[in-house]
Design a protein around this motif. Structure first.
Motif, PDB file in Angstrom:
ATOM      1  N   PHE A 430       0.606  -1.612  -0.267  1.00  0.00           N
ATOM      2  CA  PHE A 430      -0.403  -0.188  -0.421  1.00  0.00           C
ATOM      3  C   PHE A 430       1.049   0.877  -0.385  1.00  0.00           C
ATOM      4  CE2 PHE A 430      -2.564   3.089   2.184  1.00  0.00           C
ATOM      5  CZ  PHE A 430      -3.385   3.119   1.307  1.00  0.00           C
ATOM      6  N   PHE A 431       1.821   1.291   0.698  1.00  0.00           N
ATOM      7  CA  PHE A 431       2.716   2.430   0.815  1.00  0.00           C
ATOM      8  C   PHE A 431       3.888   2.326   0.071  1.00  0.00           C
ATOM      9  CE2 PHE A 431       0.736   2.462   4.948  1.00  0.00           C
ATOM     10  CZ  PHE A 431       0.283   3.657   4.923  1.00  0.00           C
ATOM     11  N   SER A 432       4.186   1.451  -0.997  1.00  0.00           N
ATOM     12  CA  SER A 432       5.001   1.397  -2.191  1.00  0.00           C
ATOM     13  C   SER A 432       4.457   2.191  -2.941  1.00  0.00           C
ATOM     14  CB  SER A 432       5.541   0.324  -2.975  1.00  0.00           C
ATOM     15  OG  SER A 432       5.791  -0.999  -1.787  1.00  0.00           O
ATOM     16  N   ALA A 433       5.422   2.687  -3.674  1.00  0.00           N
ATOM     17  CA  ALA A 433       5.000   3.661  -4.648  1.00  0.00           C
ATOM     18  C   ALA A 433       4.625   2.625  -6.138  1.00  0.00           C
ATOM     19  CB  ALA A 433       6.474   4.363  -6.081  1.00  0.00           C
ATOM     20  N   GLY A 434       3.292   3.218  -6.581  1.00  0.00           N
ATOM     21  CA  GLY A 434       2.376   2.704  -7.584  1.00  0.00           C
ATOM     22  C   GLY A 434       2.146   2.886  -8.750  1.00  0.00           C
ATOM     23  N   GLU A 435       1.389   2.303 -10.019  1.00  0.00           N
ATOM     24  CA  GLU A 435       1.332   3.042 -11.578  1.00  0.00           C
ATOM     25  C   GLU A 435      -0.470   1.943 -11.839  1.00  0.00           C
ATOM     26  OE1 GLU A 435       4.386   2.186 -13.941  1.00  0.00           O
ATOM     27  OE2 GLU A 435       4.587   0.498 -13.199  1.00  0.00           O
ATOM     28  N   ARG A 436      -0.833   2.480 -12.684  1.00  0.00           N
ATOM     29  CA  ARG A 436      -1.905   1.939 -13.146  1.00  0.00           C
ATOM     30  C   ARG A 436      -1.712   1.584 -14.830  1.00  0.00           C
ATOM     31  NH1 ARG A 436      -6.999   1.263 -10.003  1.00  0.00           N
ATOM     32  NH2 ARG A 436      -8.126   0.645 -12.178  1.00  0.00           N
ATOM     33  N   VAL A 437      -1.670   0.114 -14.554  1.00  0.00           N
ATOM     34  CA  VAL A 437      -1.469  -0.438 -16.061  1.00  0.00           C
ATOM     35  C   VAL A 437      -2.622  -1.494 -16.779  1.00  0.00           C
ATOM     36  CG1 VAL A 437       0.530  -1.008 -14.814  1.00  0.00           C
ATOM     37  CG2 VAL A 437      -1.101  -2.407 -15.018  1.00  0.00           C
ATOM     38  N   VAL A 443      -0.475  -8.828 -15.154  1.00  0.00           N
ATOM     39  CA  VAL A 443      -0.613 -10.266 -14.448  1.00  0.00           C
ATOM     40  C   VAL A 443       1.627 -10.335 -14.460  1.00  0.00           C
ATOM     41  CG1 VAL A 443      -0.297 -12.446 -15.630  1.00  0.00           C
ATOM     42  CG2 VAL A 443      -2.531 -11.310 -16.406  1.00  0.00           C
ATOM     43  N   GLY A 444       1.746 -11.322 -13.673  1.00  0.00           N
ATOM     44  CA  GLY A 444       3.067 -11.479 -12.970  1.00  0.00           C
ATOM     45  C   GLY A 444       3.558  -9.616 -11.720  1.00  0.00           C
ATOM     46  N   ARG A 445       2.605  -8.998 -11.952  1.00  0.00           N
ATOM     47  CA  ARG A 445       2.891  -7.622 -10.856  1.00  0.00           C
ATOM     48  C   ARG A 445       2.316  -7.589  -9.515  1.00  0.00           C
ATOM     49  NH1 ARG A 445       3.753  -3.706 -14.219  1.00  0.00           N
ATOM     50  NH2 ARG A 445       4.675  -1.842 -12.506  1.00  0.00           N
ATOM     51  N   ILE A 446       2.956  -7.497  -8.739  1.00  0.00           N
ATOM     52  CA  ILE A 446       2.393  -7.280  -7.547  1.00  0.00           C
ATOM     53  C   ILE A 446       1.335  -5.786  -7.628  1.00  0.00           C
ATOM     54  CG2 ILE A 446       2.985  -6.602  -4.160  1.00  0.00           C
ATOM     55  CD1 ILE A 446       5.564  -7.268  -5.765  1.00  0.00           C
ATOM     56  N   ALA A 447      -0.389  -6.106  -6.779  1.00  0.00           N
ATOM     57  CA  ALA A 447      -1.568  -5.604  -6.693  1.00  0.00           C
ATOM     58  C   ALA A 447      -0.963  -4.602  -5.684  1.00  0.00           C
ATOM     59  CB  ALA A 447      -2.202  -6.292  -6.960  1.00  0.00           C
ATOM     60  N   GLN A 448      -1.942  -3.518  -5.952  1.00  0.00           N
ATOM     61  CA  GLN A 448      -1.407  -2.469  -4.915  1.00  0.00           C
ATOM     62  C   GLN A 448      -3.255  -1.732  -4.299  1.00  0.00           C
ATOM     63  OE1 GLN A 448      -0.203   1.291  -5.969  1.00  0.00           O
ATOM     64  NE2 GLN A 448       1.210   1.453  -4.235  1.00  0.00           N
ATOM     65  N   GLU A 473      -8.707 -13.256 -16.272  1.00  0.00           N
ATOM     66  CA  GLU A 473      -9.816 -12.787 -16.999  1.00  0.00           C
ATOM     67  C   GLU A 473     -10.839 -11.840 -15.839  1.00  0.00           C
ATOM     68  OE1 GLU A 473     -12.829 -15.556 -19.347  1.00  0.00           O
ATOM     69  OE2 GLU A 473     -10.735 -16.949 -19.275  1.00  0.00           O
ATOM     70  N   ALA A 474     -11.068 -12.178 -15.023  1.00  0.00           N
ATOM     71  CA  ALA A 474     -11.551 -11.229 -13.753  1.00  0.00           C
ATOM     72  C   ALA A 474     -11.027  -9.839 -13.149  1.00  0.00           C
ATOM     73  CB  ALA A 474     -10.992 -12.367 -12.319  1.00  0.00           C
ATOM     74  N   LEU A 475     -10.430  -9.632 -14.015  1.00  0.00           N
ATOM     75  CA  LEU A 475      -9.458  -8.280 -13.520  1.00  0.00           C
ATOM     76  C   LEU A 475     -10.554  -7.120 -14.526  1.00  0.00           C
ATOM     77  CD1 LEU A 475      -5.325  -8.296 -13.826  1.00  0.00           C
ATOM     78  CD2 LEU A 475      -7.123  -8.549 -12.291  1.00  0.00           C
ATOM     79  N   PRO A 476     -10.440  -5.735 -13.981  1.00  0.00           N
ATOM     80  CA  PRO A 476     -10.336  -4.889 -14.967  1.00  0.00           C
ATOM     81  C   PRO A 476      -9.775  -4.435 -15.418  1.00  0.00           C
ATOM     82  CG  PRO A 476     -10.050  -4.088 -12.618  1.00  0.00           C
ATOM     83  CD  PRO A 476     -10.073  -5.235 -13.012  1.00  0.00           C
ATOM     84  N   ASP A 477     -10.462  -3.561 -16.066  1.00  0.00           N
ATOM     85  CA  ASP A 477      -9.127  -2.954 -17.498  1.00  0.00           C
ATOM     86  C   ASP A 477      -8.216  -2.181 -17.102  1.00  0.00           C
ATOM     87  OD1 ASP A 477     -11.653  -3.603 -19.502  1.00  0.00           O
ATOM     88  OD2 ASP A 477     -12.086  -1.437 -19.528  1.00  0.00           O
ATOM     89  N   THR A 478      -7.705  -2.097 -15.712  1.00  0.00           N
ATOM     90  CA  THR A 478      -6.736  -1.507 -15.827  1.00  0.00           C
ATOM     91  C   THR A 478      -6.810  -1.541 -13.823  1.00  0.00           C
ATOM     92  OG1 THR A 478      -7.571   0.538 -14.557  1.00  0.00           O
ATOM     93  CG2 THR A 478      -6.968   0.491 -17.173  1.00  0.00           C
ATOM     94  N   VAL A 479      -5.464  -1.849 -13.700  1.00  0.00           N
ATOM     95  CA  VAL A 479      -5.142  -2.379 -12.412  1.00  0.00           C
ATOM     96  C   VAL A 479      -3.853  -1.912 -11.620  1.00  0.00           C
ATOM     97  CG1 VAL A 479      -5.033  -3.918 -10.685  1.00  0.00           C
ATOM     98  CG2 VAL A 479      -5.995  -4.444 -12.998  1.00  0.00           C
ATOM     99  N   THR A 480      -3.725  -1.367 -10.255  1.00  0.00           N
ATOM    100  CA  THR A 480      -2.902   0.028 -10.028  1.00  0.00           C
ATOM    101  C   THR A 480      -1.745  -1.855  -9.232  1.00  0.00           C
ATOM    102  OG1 THR A 480      -4.470   1.493  -9.086  1.00  0.00           O
ATOM    103  CG2 THR A 480      -2.232   1.482  -8.120  1.00  0.00           C
ATOM    104  N   VAL A 481      -0.789  -1.386  -9.341  1.00  0.00           N
ATOM    105  CA  VAL A 481       0.248  -2.396  -9.146  1.00  0.00           C
ATOM    106  C   VAL A 481       1.294  -1.624  -8.186  1.00  0.00           C
ATOM    107  CG1 VAL A 481      -0.899  -3.896 -10.765  1.00  0.00           C
ATOM    108  CG2 VAL A 481       1.372  -2.348 -11.047  1.00  0.00           C
ATOM    109  N   VAL A 482       2.293  -2.445  -7.551  1.00  0.00           N
ATOM    110  CA  VAL A 482       3.366  -1.555  -6.842  1.00  0.00           C
ATOM    111  C   VAL A 482       4.721  -1.644  -8.639  1.00  0.00           C
ATOM    112  CG1 VAL A 482       5.354  -2.228  -5.931  1.00  0.00           C
ATOM    113  CG2 VAL A 482       3.642  -2.839  -4.983  1.00  0.00           C
ATOM    114  N   ARG A 483       4.844  -0.447  -8.230  1.00  0.00           N
ATOM    115  CA  ARG A 483       5.538  -0.029  -9.239  1.00  0.00           C
ATOM    116  C   ARG A 483       7.360  -0.445 -10.008  1.00  0.00           C
ATOM    117  NH1 ARG A 483       6.471   6.282  -9.919  1.00  0.00           N
ATOM    118  NH2 ARG A 483       4.948   5.595 -10.447  1.00  0.00           N
TER     119      ARG A 483
END
Length: 485
Positions: A430-437, A443-448, A473-483
C-alpha cells in the motif's frame, strides 16, 4: 443457545441513558453558540432532514458524554448493552462494523505478526492488515459450488493452519456469511485458545442472533475475544451504526480496544446515530422487540414453505445444518438461484418490473433479507414476483446465462480463487510507489489495490499479492500495481 442475558421493560426503550440525556438537554433551551453550525435549526430543505433531527444533533455539550472516553450517558448505555448481550464490555460504533473490525486488529496485532484470516473477509479487515502491518495467512472456507456460495470455515482448517503457524497472533473469520451460513465458532474458539491465538468474529449479519432461540448461536457467548455486530443491517438502527463486544474472558482489554477505536473513530460522534443504536438494542431486549423478532422469523419460515411448495425452476437455498460446510444457518436470509440464468439478470428485472429490491445479486443467484421492518404484504409481493418469474422461466425452457463482464470476480472457479501468492505485506504494498497498468500488463505484477466484487466477497487479489495469469479474466480494464524498480 442462550438468549440475550437481560430483558428490559417495554417502556425503557424510549428511556435509555443517551435518549434521556438528549431529551434533558432539549428542555434547557440553550442558545447554541457551539458546533454543529446549524445550531439545531433547519437551514435548508433536504430529504431526510427535519427540525427534530437537527435539534438532537448535538456535540459533547452539557449533560452528554464523550464517545472516546465515556463516563456519562454513553458509558451507562454501553454497560446496559453489555448486560443485555451477556458480554463483558460493549462499544457503540458510528462508522459501521468496519471500524470495530479494524479496531480489533489494531488492538491485537503488531507489524510482522501472523494473522490467520478467512478469505471471505470484509474489505475493512484488509484495511486492518494495512493499518497493522500484519502478515496475512489466508484460510479458505468451504465451497458450495452448486450454489455459487462460500460457506463455513471449518475447525479442521483452523487447526491445520495453527499447526503450520503456531505463532499466529489472531484468527479472524466471517460468521455468518452474507447468505446466513454460520461456522462452528465454539469448536474454532477452543482450538484457538489451545494455541494461544486470539479470535475475532465478524458477526455483522448476525446482530439478531443473541435474541432468539430460533436463530443460530451467537459468537458473543462463545470463548472468543472480539465480536462485531452491524446493528443497522438487521436490528433497525440508522445506517452506519454497529456494536462491538468483548465477551467474558476476552484476551483484549477494554482500554486496549478503546484506544484502538479512538485512533480510527471520529471525535464528533452523531448523537442521533448513538441514540438509534441504543434504541435498537433496548428494543430487541424488550417484550415488544422479542415479539417483533419472532414474527419476523415466523414470516420468513412461511415464505420459505410457500416458495418450496410453488417453485419449480427457481431454487431456494434451504440449508440443513450441521455439516462441515454449514454449521448453522439463518433462515431469514433468502437466497435463490436458477441453474441456467444469472441472478444479475432476473434479480434486476424483478426489481425494475415488480418493485422487489434485492440485497445482492451475483451470476449464481439473488439474495433477499427478511428484516424486522418488512410487512406480511411485502412477503406476499415477494412470493408473487418469484412465482411469476418461475412460471415465465418454465415457459421459456432452458436459457443461457448472459456473458459476464470483464472485471467480474465470479468468472473464477474455486481452484482459481485459491491461487493467492503473497509477495509482500498489504501495508508494504500500500505504501509502495504504484502505477496504473492495463490488465494484461498487471499479470505477474504485485497488486497495490483490493479487487473484490462486494465487501463480503472473496477478493480477486489484495495489496501485496502477485497477480497470476489465472486471474486475468476477472481483472478490470486497468489495475494499480506496485511500481517496479
Amino acid at each position: 443457545m442462550d438468549a440475550a442475558a437481560v430483558a428490559i421493560e417495554a417502556d425503557a426503550v424510549a428511556d435509555g441513558p443517551i435518549a434521556k440525556a438528549i431529551a434533558h438537554y432539549l428542555t434547557l433551551q440553550r442558545r447554541r453558540f457551539h458546533v454543529p453550525g446549524h445550531a439545531g435549526r433547519l437551514l435548508f430543505e433536504s430529504p431526510g432532514l427535519s427540525e427534530a433531527l437537527l435539534a438532537a444533533d448535538l456535540s459533547e455539550v452539557e449533560g452528554l458524554d464523550v464517545l472516546s472516553q465515556p463516563e456519562g450517558c454513553i458509558a451507562t448505555s454501553q454497560a446496559l448493552a453489555a448486560s443485555i448481550y451477556g458480554v463483558g464490555h460493549s462499544f457503540y460504533l458510528i462508522n459501521g462494523a468496519s471500524v470495530g473490525l479494524q479496531a480489533a486488529m489494531l488492538a491485537t496485532l503488531r507489524p510482522g505478526d501472523d494473522v490467520l484470516i478467512a478469505r471471505n473477509a470484509h474489505r475493512s479487515l484488509i484495511s486492518g492488515l494495512i493499518l497493522t502491518g500484519a502478515n496475512p495467512i489466508w484460510l479458505w472456507p468451504e465451497r458450495l459450488s452448486e450454489w455459487g456460495l462460500w460457506a463455513a470455515l471449518t475447525s479442521q482448517t483452523v487447526r491445520s493452519a495453527l499447526e503450520a503457524h503456531p505463532n499466529a497472533r489472531l484468527v479472524a473469520m466471517t460468521s455468518p456469511t452474507y447468505e446466513g451460513i454460520g461456522s462452528d465458532i465454539d469448536a474454532i474458539a477452543e482450538i484457538c485458545r489451545a494455541y494461544g491465538a486470539l479470535t475475532l468474529v465478524d458477526e455483522a449479519h448476525g446482530a439478531l442472533w443473541p435474541f432468539s432461540e430460533d436463530l443460530p448461536p451467537t459468537a458473543a457467548h462463545a470463548r472468543v475475544d472480539v465480536v462485531v455486530h452491524s446493528l443497522h443491517k438487521s436490528a433497525g438502527s440508522l445506517t452506519q451504526t454497529a456494536i462491538a463486544h468483548l465477551p467474558h474472558g476476552s484476551g483484549v482489554s477494554p482500554s486496549q480496544f478503546q484506544q484502538a477505536l479512538n485512533a480510527l473513530q471520529t471525535t464528533s460522534p452523531s448523537y442521533p446515530l448513538l441514540a438509534s443504536a441504543e434504541a435498537a438494542v433496548l428494543h430487541l431486549a424488550s417484550p415488544a422487540g422479542r415479539a417483533q423478532l419472532q414474527n419476523c422469523i415466523d414470516c420468513a419460515t412461511r415464505v420459505r414453505h410457500e416458495l418450496q411448495r410453488e417453485l419449480r425452476h427457481l431454487r431456494l437455498f434451504s440449508p440443513k445444518p450441521p455439516s462441515d460446510a454449514i454449521a448453522s444457518a439463518d433462515l431469514t436470509a433468502l437466497y435463490l438461484a436458477i441453474p441456467d440464468v444469472a441472478g444479475d439478470e432476473w434479480g434486476v428485472r424483478l426489481e425494475q418490473e415488480c418493485g422487489i429490491a434485492f440485497e445482492a445479486t451475483t451470476s449464481a443467484g439473488a439474495l433477499y433479507k427478511r428484516s424486522l421492518g418488512l410487512l406480511e404484504s411485502d412477503d406476499t409481493a415477494l412470493i408473487r414476483a418469484l412465482c411469476s418469474e418461475d412460471q415465465r422461466l418454465r415457459s421459456l425452457g432452458a436459457c443461457c446465462a448472459p456473458e459476464l463482464a470483464e472485471g467480474d470476480a465470479r468468472r473464477l472457479d474455486s481452484n482459481q480463487w485459491r491461487s493467492a501468492n503473497v509477495a509482500m505485506t498489504p501495508r508494504d504494498a500500500f505504501f509502495s510507489a504504484g502505477e496504473r497498468v492495463c490488465a494484461d500488463d498487471a499479470v505477474g505484477r504485485i497488486a497495490q489495490e483490493t479487487l473484490v466484487h462486494c465487501p463480503p466477497g472473496i477478493p480477486i487479489t489484495v495489496p501485496g499479492e502477485r497477480i497470476s495469469s489465472a486471474l486475468r479474466e476477472a481483472l478490470p480494464d486497468t489495475v494499480t500495481v506496485v511500481r517496479e524498480p
